[in-house]
Design a protein around this motif. Sequence first.
Motif, short mmCIF file in Angstrom:
data_model
loop_
_atom_site.label_atom_id
_atom_site.label_comp_id
_atom_site.label_asym_id
_atom_site.label_seq_id
_atom_site.Cartn_x
_atom_site.Cartn_y
_atom_site.Cartn_z
N GLU A 61 0.84 -1.20 0.00
CA GLU A 61 0.00 0.00 0.00
C GLU A 61 0.87 1.25 0.00
N GLN A 62 1.89 1.26 0.84
CA GLN A 62 2.78 2.41 0.90
C GLN A 62 3.59 2.55 -0.38
N TYR A 63 4.07 1.44 -0.89
CA TYR A 63 4.87 1.46 -2.13
C TYR A 63 4.03 1.97 -3.29
N ASN A 64 2.82 1.46 -3.42
CA ASN A 64 1.96 1.84 -4.55
C ASN A 64 1.53 3.31 -4.46
N ALA A 65 1.53 3.87 -3.27
CA ALA A 65 1.12 5.27 -3.09
C ALA A 65 2.18 6.25 -3.58
N GLN A 66 3.39 5.77 -3.79
CA GLN A 66 4.46 6.65 -4.27
C GLN A 66 4.26 6.96 -5.74
N SER A 67 4.48 8.19 -6.11
CA SER A 67 4.27 8.59 -7.50
C SER A 67 5.31 7.94 -8.40
N GLY A 68 4.88 7.57 -9.58
CA GLY A 68 5.79 7.01 -10.57
C GLY A 68 6.06 5.53 -10.42
N GLN A 69 5.43 4.89 -9.43
CA GLN A 69 5.67 3.46 -9.23
C GLN A 69 4.65 2.63 -10.00
#
Length: 389
Positions: A61-69
């Motif tokens: 969830e945290q990783y996917n919330a980062q822009s450009g990922q």
Amino acid sequence: MTSLNRRHFSVLAGSAALAGLGSLRAHAADAPLVLGQSAPFTGPAAQLGIQFNQGANLFLEQYNAQSGQRPVTIRHLDDGYDPERTAANTRQLIQEQVFALFGYIGTPTSLAALPLTAGDNIPFFAPFSGAMSLRNPFRRNVFHVRASYNDETAQIVRHLTTIGNNQIAVFHQNDAYGHAGLDGVTLALAQLKLRPVATGVVERNSVDVGAAVRTIVAAQPHAVVLISTYKSCAAFIRAARKAGFSGTFYNVSFVGAEALANELGKEGSGVVVSQVVPSPSSGSSALAREYQEAMRKGGGGAAGTYASMEGFLAAKVLVEGLKRAKSPTREGLIAGLETLDRQSFGGFDVTFTPRSHMGSKFVEMSMLTAEKRVIGLGPHGDPLPAMVA
């Protein structure tokens, strides 16, 4: 169900929908990379599957919330800790063209899935098992984040014999998992010119422990090493104590320490469990602090479990492999993971090379309390400092 559980299973439902609608398409640059997981979400090992999955989704969830990922999601199927269901689930996931298989729970279930992955060289990442049969022979598509049962049982035997407890019995599940643990204990004892004083078995997904209790208690061991799931281990511990056994109980990590503590309640006091990740409440582990912070941000408060943190770690390691991949393909992921040479994840070192995919040998002990807590133990049996909320 807690707010964290509800939130994560909402995420899971979304992941399932994504996989069902788009998994048969080519992995387009903007499409989520879908990981397939067959695990017990019902039955006597359910807490392991639920907790591992929640921890992995907490990181994603945290990783996917980062822009450009490029998003990474998990498509999960329930196998009830039944190898036949695992095989059927794996065929379905492969047919749906998931990017990789992730976080399978258990030895017999993982062994049922492995042959199905070989033809397409599908990455099989972070099975929740320490069995050597999953590690030998070497398979290029299989990656282990956790230590082996040989590592865990060696540490248990070393811990017991150092304090003079040389008469050791083994209670084990009558399948590939149980025999892997028994082999580990036997090997560790043989190096000290010792052997188990008694063994007792229980069938998978059963709590019929009467015969095992009678056999083991009659041998009067100093300690019993248990290699089974939390339901049957709890049943054995209760019955053995009722039969007059006053020695100590040691479990390997697969038991699920928090689940065992909840099953036993006050009767869990003093039961020891080996662990393959640091205590999730540790104040000295950067990985644990990161996990706790993610829990707080995710609405789950400061609580956590070993299995959940292992899922969190597994997702973190896989994503690092993706970052290192030269292309977002299965082969790219495998090659990217093989560049992790003594890579630190919050102080937890993982090493993968083209010749070895056994990422860690980390083992430490924990102990259950009468209050259903699980406390980490240092090398001399002292409680580790906990994180201050």
